[in-house]
Design an enzyme around this catalytic site. Structure first.
Site, PDB file in Angstrom:
ATOM      1  N   SER A  61       0.607  -1.236   0.004  1.00  0.00           N
ATOM      2  CA  SER A  61      -0.039   0.135  -0.147  1.00  0.00           C
ATOM      3  C   SER A  61       0.970   1.283  -0.158  1.00  0.00           C
ATOM      4  O   SER A  61       2.091   1.269   0.337  1.00  0.00           O
ATOM      5  CB  SER A  61      -0.726  -0.006   1.482  1.00  0.00           C
ATOM      6  OG  SER A  61      -1.637   1.195   1.534  1.00  0.00           O
ATOM      7  N   TYR A 105      -1.571  -0.976  10.498  1.00  0.00           N
ATOM      8  CA  TYR A 105      -1.815  -1.222   9.114  1.00  0.00           C
ATOM      9  C   TYR A 105      -0.381  -1.063   8.222  1.00  0.00           C
ATOM     10  O   TYR A 105      -0.017  -1.834   7.666  1.00  0.00           O
ATOM     11  CB  TYR A 105      -2.749  -0.455   8.564  1.00  0.00           C
ATOM     12  CG  TYR A 105      -3.031  -0.923   6.876  1.00  0.00           C
ATOM     13  CD1 TYR A 105      -3.624  -1.949   6.710  1.00  0.00           C
ATOM     14  CD2 TYR A 105      -2.805   0.150   6.141  1.00  0.00           C
ATOM     15  CE1 TYR A 105      -4.074  -2.043   5.482  1.00  0.00           C
ATOM     16  CE2 TYR A 105      -2.969  -0.032   4.689  1.00  0.00           C
ATOM     17  CZ  TYR A 105      -3.703  -1.279   4.506  1.00  0.00           C
ATOM     18  OH  TYR A 105      -3.965  -1.280   2.876  1.00  0.00           O
TER      19      TYR A 105
HETATM   20  N1  LIG Z   1      -8.882  -0.415  -0.826  1.00  0.00           N
HETATM   21  C1  LIG Z   1      -7.628   0.515  -0.653  1.00  0.00           C
HETATM   22  O1  LIG Z   1      -7.818   1.696  -0.469  1.00  0.00           O
HETATM   23  C2  LIG Z   1      -6.247  -0.356  -0.422  1.00  0.00           C
HETATM   24  C3  LIG Z   1      -5.363   0.617  -0.713  1.00  0.00           C
HETATM   25  C4  LIG Z   1      -3.965   0.194  -0.827  1.00  0.00           C
HETATM   26  C5  LIG Z   1      -3.624  -1.456  -0.520  1.00  0.00           C
HETATM   27  N2  LIG Z   1      -4.860  -2.032  -0.125  1.00  0.00           N
HETATM   28  C6  LIG Z   1      -4.522  -3.584  -0.045  1.00  0.00           C
HETATM   29  O2  LIG Z   1      -5.286  -4.157  -1.203  1.00  0.00           O
HETATM   30  C7  LIG Z   1      -5.384  -5.537  -0.813  1.00  0.00           C
HETATM   31  C8  LIG Z   1      -6.769  -5.820  -1.292  1.00  0.00           C
HETATM   32  O3  LIG Z   1      -7.775  -5.025  -0.592  1.00  0.00           O
HETATM   33  P1  LIG Z   1      -9.134  -4.628  -1.234  1.00  0.00           P
HETATM   34  O4  LIG Z   1      -9.114  -3.118  -1.481  1.00  0.00           O
HETATM   35  O5  LIG Z   1      -9.362  -5.502  -2.308  1.00  0.00           O
HETATM   36  O6  LIG Z   1     -10.146  -4.648   0.115  1.00  0.00           O
HETATM   37  P2  LIG Z   1     -11.244  -5.893   0.050  1.00  0.00           P
HETATM   38  O7  LIG Z   1     -11.568  -5.817   1.658  1.00  0.00           O
HETATM   39  O8  LIG Z   1     -12.518  -5.747  -0.779  1.00  0.00           O
HETATM   40  O9  LIG Z   1     -10.688  -7.155  -0.032  1.00  0.00           O
HETATM   41  C9  LIG Z   1      -9.624  -8.127   0.537  1.00  0.00           C
HETATM   42  C10 LIG Z   1     -10.119  -9.529   0.498  1.00  0.00           C
HETATM   43  O10 LIG Z   1      -9.162 -10.004   1.325  1.00  0.00           O
HETATM   44  C11 LIG Z   1     -10.034 -10.856   2.140  1.00  0.00           C
HETATM   45  N3  LIG Z   1      -9.156 -11.315   3.408  1.00  0.00           N
HETATM   46  C12 LIG Z   1      -9.110 -10.346   4.357  1.00  0.00           C
HETATM   47  N4  LIG Z   1      -8.541 -11.216   5.507  1.00  0.00           N
HETATM   48  C13 LIG Z   1      -8.247 -12.487   4.973  1.00  0.00           C
HETATM   49  C14 LIG Z   1      -7.488 -13.419   5.548  1.00  0.00           C
HETATM   50  N5  LIG Z   1      -7.178 -13.640   6.710  1.00  0.00           N
HETATM   51  N6  LIG Z   1      -7.605 -14.696   4.899  1.00  0.00           N
HETATM   52  C15 LIG Z   1      -8.218 -14.837   3.572  1.00  0.00           C
HETATM   53  N7  LIG Z   1      -8.638 -13.625   3.096  1.00  0.00           N
HETATM   54  C16 LIG Z   1      -8.753 -12.504   3.673  1.00  0.00           C
HETATM   55  C17 LIG Z   1     -11.306 -10.309   2.292  1.00  0.00           C
HETATM   56  O11 LIG Z   1     -12.204 -11.433   2.814  1.00  0.00           O
HETATM   57  C18 LIG Z   1     -11.571  -9.668   1.279  1.00  0.00           C
HETATM   58  O12 LIG Z   1     -12.352 -10.474   0.419  1.00  0.00           O
HETATM   59  C19 LIG Z   1      -5.246  -5.701   0.708  1.00  0.00           C
HETATM   60  O13 LIG Z   1      -4.059  -6.238   0.986  1.00  0.00           O
HETATM   61  C20 LIG Z   1      -5.313  -4.013   1.227  1.00  0.00           C
HETATM   62  O14 LIG Z   1      -4.837  -4.028   2.509  1.00  0.00           O
HETATM   63  C21 LIG Z   1      -6.037  -1.639  -0.165  1.00  0.00           C
END
Ligand SMILES: NC(=O)c1ccc[n+]([C@@H]2O[C@H](COP(=O)([O-])OP(=O)(O)OC[C@H]3O[C@@H](n4cnc5c(N)ncnc54)[C@H](O)[C@@H]3O)[C@@H](O)[C@H]2O)c1
Length: 266
Positions: free
Chosen positions: A153, A166
């Site tokens: 991130s 985080y």
């Molecule tokens: N959305 C943002 O603004 C953002 C920005 C930068 C990075 N990220 C990172 O991107 C990645 C994807 O996030 P997203 O934005 O798609 O959010 P999201 O919450 O829609 O998707 C994340 C998915 O990971 C799954 N997950 C969480 N914990 C888990 C576990 N212990 N075991 C298996 N699955 C698990 C959730 O069930 C969910 O389906 C994450 O690592 C997040 O930290 C997100």
């Protein structure tokens, strides 16, 4: 013919959000895809991906003509991650692309962070990535081929108040990925990191919640040199595709997809 014809990809957090977009993007290039998600419940302010989400995404992937294997998995459980990787190889024949994308977020001042919140974030975002890479590398080593991408991130590139646990995990996975990249550099395996800025996914706008608060949108617009509040999951998938279709010369890199935020880093 797609650039990933015959490849097998394994995506954690693949039920929705960025993981879902990655599954569709890889399948559109010809890969068969395993999506692993639907973890045990956590105490967070938003719901996680479910088995229904997994099945819905699997259906969309299959509509592109790919094989899709949905696996119920919690990346906090190392033995379960190893079993899921074994199942991938026995069902689909190989493991060529690994996207360690599962993650959770929680906000708040450090002195208000509970042990439970700390462990949920560290166990998923950092230890979960460790479990995933540790299980996948022996397979890729035998194949002498692998493309690994870890989702960090922009929080892994800077300090941000009220995101300390985080951000600690997101800095951590960069150190993990860079070190492993060096361990496997002679074996046909690349390990790179993607750092998105805010992405419009259920993590930011939980399903069923109408709109994101105006104040948040204003704050994001102001924070980004390119004046958009966030990017879409598909923007991140294009960066992912670039890294996994590389000929094998890019490794240990961090790709920021960040509306210009990269320009402000030292
Ligand atoms: N959305 C943002 O603004 C953002 C920005 C930068 C990075 N990220 C990172 O991107 C990645 C994807 O996030 P997203 O934005 O798609 O959010 P999201 O919450 O829609 O998707 C994340 C998915 O990971 C799954 N997950 C969480 N914990 C888990 C576990 N212990 N075991 C298996 N699955 C698990 C959730 O069930 C969910 O389906 C994450 O690592 C997040 O930290 C997100």
């Amino acid at each position: 013919m797609g650039a990933l014809e015959g490849r097998v990809a394994f995506i954690t957090g693949g039920a929705r959000g960025q993981g879902r977009a990655h599954a569709l993007a890889l399948a559109a290039e010809g890969a068969n895809v395993v999506i692993a998600d639907a973890p045990r419940p956590m105490n967070l302010t938003y719901p996680l991906g479910t088995e229904d989400d997994l099945l819905a995404t699997a259906k969309e992937v299959e509509e592109l003509g790919a094989v899709c294997l949905p696996i119920t998995l919690d990346v906090r459980d190392g033995a379960a991650v190893s079993a899921a990787i074994d199942e991938t190889v026995s069902s689909l024949g190989s493991l060529d692309i690994l996207v360690a994308n599962a993650g959770v977020v929680s906000t708040g001042r450090l002195d208000e962070v509970t042990d439970e919140t700390w462990h949920q974030l560290v166990d998923t975002n950092l230890t979960g990535v460790f479990h995933t890479l540790r299980a996948a590398i022996p397979v890729m080593r035998r194949q002498r081929f692998g493309r690994i991408v870890v989702t960090s991130s922009m929080g892994g590139r800077m300090g941000i108040p009220e995101l300390a646990p985080y951000n600690a995990t997101k800095w951590g996975v960069i150190g993990l990925a860079k070190s492993v990249a060096l361990e496997v550099a002679k074996e046909g395996i690349t390990v790179n990191v993607i750092c998105p800025t805010t992405v419009h996914t259920p993590m930011v706008q939980p399903v069923g919640v109408d709109g994101v608060p105006d104040e948040f949108v204003r704050r994001m617009m102001k924070a980004n040199p390119i004046p958009q509040p966030w990017i879409e999951a598909e923007d991140v998938s294009r960066g992912l595709l670039y890294l996994v279709t590389d000929s094998g010369v890019i490794t240990g890199s961090v790709l920021e997809i960040a509306l210009g935020g990269s320009a402000r880093l030292h």
